[in-house]
Design an enzyme around this catalytic site. Structure first.
Site, mmCIF file in Angstrom:
data_model
loop_
_atom_site.group_PDB
_atom_site.id
_atom_site.type_symbol
_atom_site.label_atom_id
_atom_site.label_comp_id
_atom_site.label_asym_id
_atom_site.label_seq_id
_atom_site.Cartn_x
_atom_site.Cartn_y
_atom_site.Cartn_z
ATOM 1 N N GLY A 84 0.887 -1.133 -0.018
ATOM 2 C CA GLY A 84 0.049 0.000 0.178
ATOM 3 C C GLY A 84 0.762 1.314 -0.037
ATOM 4 C CB CYS A 114 4.585 2.016 -2.415
ATOM 5 S SG CYS A 114 3.779 0.746 -2.950
ATOM 6 C CD GLU A 115 4.274 7.726 1.645
ATOM 7 O OE1 GLU A 115 4.500 7.444 2.822
ATOM 8 O OE2 GLU A 115 3.481 8.480 1.168
ATOM 9 C CG ASP A 142 -5.582 7.748 12.122
ATOM 10 O OD1 ASP A 142 -5.841 8.795 11.184
ATOM 11 O OD2 ASP A 142 -4.220 7.561 12.313
ATOM 12 C CG HIS A 177 4.806 29.096 -21.048
ATOM 13 N ND1 HIS A 177 4.570 27.818 -21.384
ATOM 14 C CD2 HIS A 177 5.903 29.619 -21.605
ATOM 15 C CE1 HIS A 177 5.642 27.663 -22.170
ATOM 16 N NE2 HIS A 177 6.414 28.639 -22.232
#
Length: 513
Positions: free
Chosen positions: A191, A195-196, A326, A460
């Site tokens: 998750g 992955c972090e 949480d 831009h």
């Protein structure tokens, strides 16, 4: 510690994380007197062993990764990294934030005319709906209040058959206890958290990283194209991703861990690592709060059921007790806890202006490159039988990304497949994705359509011009045309009754690697 034992506070808050701290300071706006109880670190997981520390480590790893590049006309010589120095810098960042928090608290300590915050260290348990008992070192005392807010957060989830020891088999809470980079590590869980950390350790290039993915995609709740993009990038960064693999066991040896993996195809593999990090989510901290003394029971997930205002739902009518963050079952995000904390105080003061909309929350994923998400994705729209149009626009065509020599990324926008073309969701990857995602969140919340957005002048060169061109592609007005750049601009649509499918396809993602 302030002398708080004889006080009857307006609000007693259990937990000083992002939810509890924001609630305490929102209460100051109303001149209320607050007792903030924290049993561990001020700031909770928002500061220590969580958001701030992990993101500080991520930023350091990204700096190191950039410094190690040799394709930009310069080269850093004798580049090295020491884990203890990294750890010192991470803790320095955490202390900086904690001292800011303490400065705020000290400013409003013993200020009866302005409202006040009294910080108490200890573990709180409800004795009844008006009193908590706080255990601190060798003493225990009672604190009473008119209202209570439970903001105890969450802790890393444990694997049922694998016991963590804080040294060789660890959770994210133990990362800062390491004394050196492991030579080989296994991360269990693919998750966002898993992955972090895979990104962080592979960025430093000191560790051989294995990532265990039980399904055939990392980030299982995201669209397949986003999952593939992240998975491919992890592998490109040196991470070995074990797809469709289950952990059978970890055998501990004096100088290494022996890990047995079973794959869906029927074969098994044994790998040797020095460290195993369990990153399979977080569970609410609702144990030993004395909830039984106020007639409250967590649900089967361990969460506390609350009304929109944050008030507890229970067999008793606890109008004076709230739960936030949480432990409430909503998405475990810093911003959600902070919002709920503020709203709980506003509810206490009968001053709630609006209730939260959890359907269009922004999420940041700290990978290489970073990924940002807001609103619906294709999976959820197809599950709900909502027709949509989608455009994938590669950063390879964005002038600012070209100037940065960092074109690896994209913008993907979903709109309703009708005349209104309301913006439903967006996924973005690449430089500055985390900075501009909130602008799209505003567009979604306001119900803006593509035509309205196209009236805006974009500066831009900027990365946000990718959003502009994505919108123009939806209206068949883009400067660069899908026909000329089929690998970089992909327009598709889905309607109820169509096969369940998503774009871009595997080969399209690979071309944008």
């Amino acid at each position: 510690m302030p002398d708080i034992r004889d006080n009857n506070f307006d609000i007693v808050i259990i937990g000083s994380g992002p939810g509890g701290f924001s609630a305490a300071n929102r209460a100051l706006d109303y001149g209320l007197h607050v007792c903030l109880i924290e049993k561990s670190h001020l700031g909770g997981a928002g500061v220590i062993n969580g958001v701030l520390t992990s993101k500080t480590m991520y930023e350091l790893s990204m700096d190191y990764s950039v410094a190690a590049r040799i394709d930009r006309g310069y080269r850093a010589s004798a580049l090295s990294v020491d884990y203890n120095q990294v750890r010192h810098t991470v803790l320095e960042a955490a202390r900086e934030k904690q001292y800011q928090m303490r400065s705020q608290i000290e400013t409003f300590t013993n200020k009866p005319s302005l409202g006040s915050i009294s910080l108490v260290n200890g573990h709180a348990r409800f004795l009844n709906e008006n009193v908590v008992e706080v255990s601190s070192k060798n003493e225990a005392f009672e604190i009473s209040g008119k209202h209570f807010i439970i903001a105890t957060g969450a802790s890393p989830r444990q694997l049922p058959d694998v016991k963590t020891d804080g040294k060789r088999i660890i959770t994210s809470d133990d990362i800062l206890s390491l004394s050196r980079f492991p030579e080989r590590m296994l991360i269990i869980g693919s998750g966002i958290i898993g992955c972090e950390f895979a990104t962080i350790f592979s960025n430093f290039n000191q560790t051989q990283v294995h990532l265990l993915d039980r399904s055939n995609r990392v980030l299982p709740y995201e669209d397949d194209d986003v999952s593939r993009f992240v998975s491919n990038n992890l592998e490109k960064n040196g991470v070995e991703v074990h797809h469709t693999a289950q952990l059978r066991c970890i055998r501990e040896h004096p100088d290494h861990l022996e890990v047995v993996l079973d794959y869906a195809a029927g074969h098994s593999k044994v790998i040797e690592v020095d460290l195993a990090l369990v990153a399979i989510g977080r569970v609410p901290n609702t144990k030993d709060l004395g909830l039984e003394n106020i007639g409250v029971s967590p649900d089967k997930r361990g969460m506390l059921c609350v009304k929109d205002s944050g008030q507890l739902e229970s067999t008793k009518d606890h109008k004076n007790i709230y739960a936030i963050g949480d432990i409430t079952g909503h998405t475990q995000l810093y911003s959600v806890a902070e919002f709920q904390g503020r709203m709980a105080v506003e509810s206490i003061m009968n001053n709630v202006c609006y209730t939260p909309d959890y359907s269009n929350m922004s999420t940041l994923m700290f990978f290489k490159p970073e990924v940002a998400a807001v609103g619906a994705n294709e999976k959820t729209l197809q599950e709900k039988s909502v027709g949509y149009r989608a455009v994938f626009y590669s950063n390879a065509l964005v002038n600012r990304a070209i100037a940065m020599r960092n074109t690896h990324g994209f913008v993907k926008i979903l709109v309703s497949n009708d005349n209104k073309q309301r913006i439903l969701g967006m996924r973005a990857a690449g430089p500055q994705a985390s900075a501009f995602i909130v602008a799209v969140a505003h567009l979604i919340n306001q119900g803006n359509s593509v035509s309205e957005v196209l009236k805006i002048f974009y500066p831009h060169p900027s990365i946000t011009e990718g959003i502009q061109e994505c919108m123009r592609a939806l209206a068949s007005k883009s400067i660069y045309k899908p026909l000329a750049f089929p690998d970089h601009i992909i327009v598709s649509e889905w309607n109820p009754g169509d096969p369940i499918t998503q774009t871009p396809k595997d080969e399209e993602i690979k071309k944008n690697k």
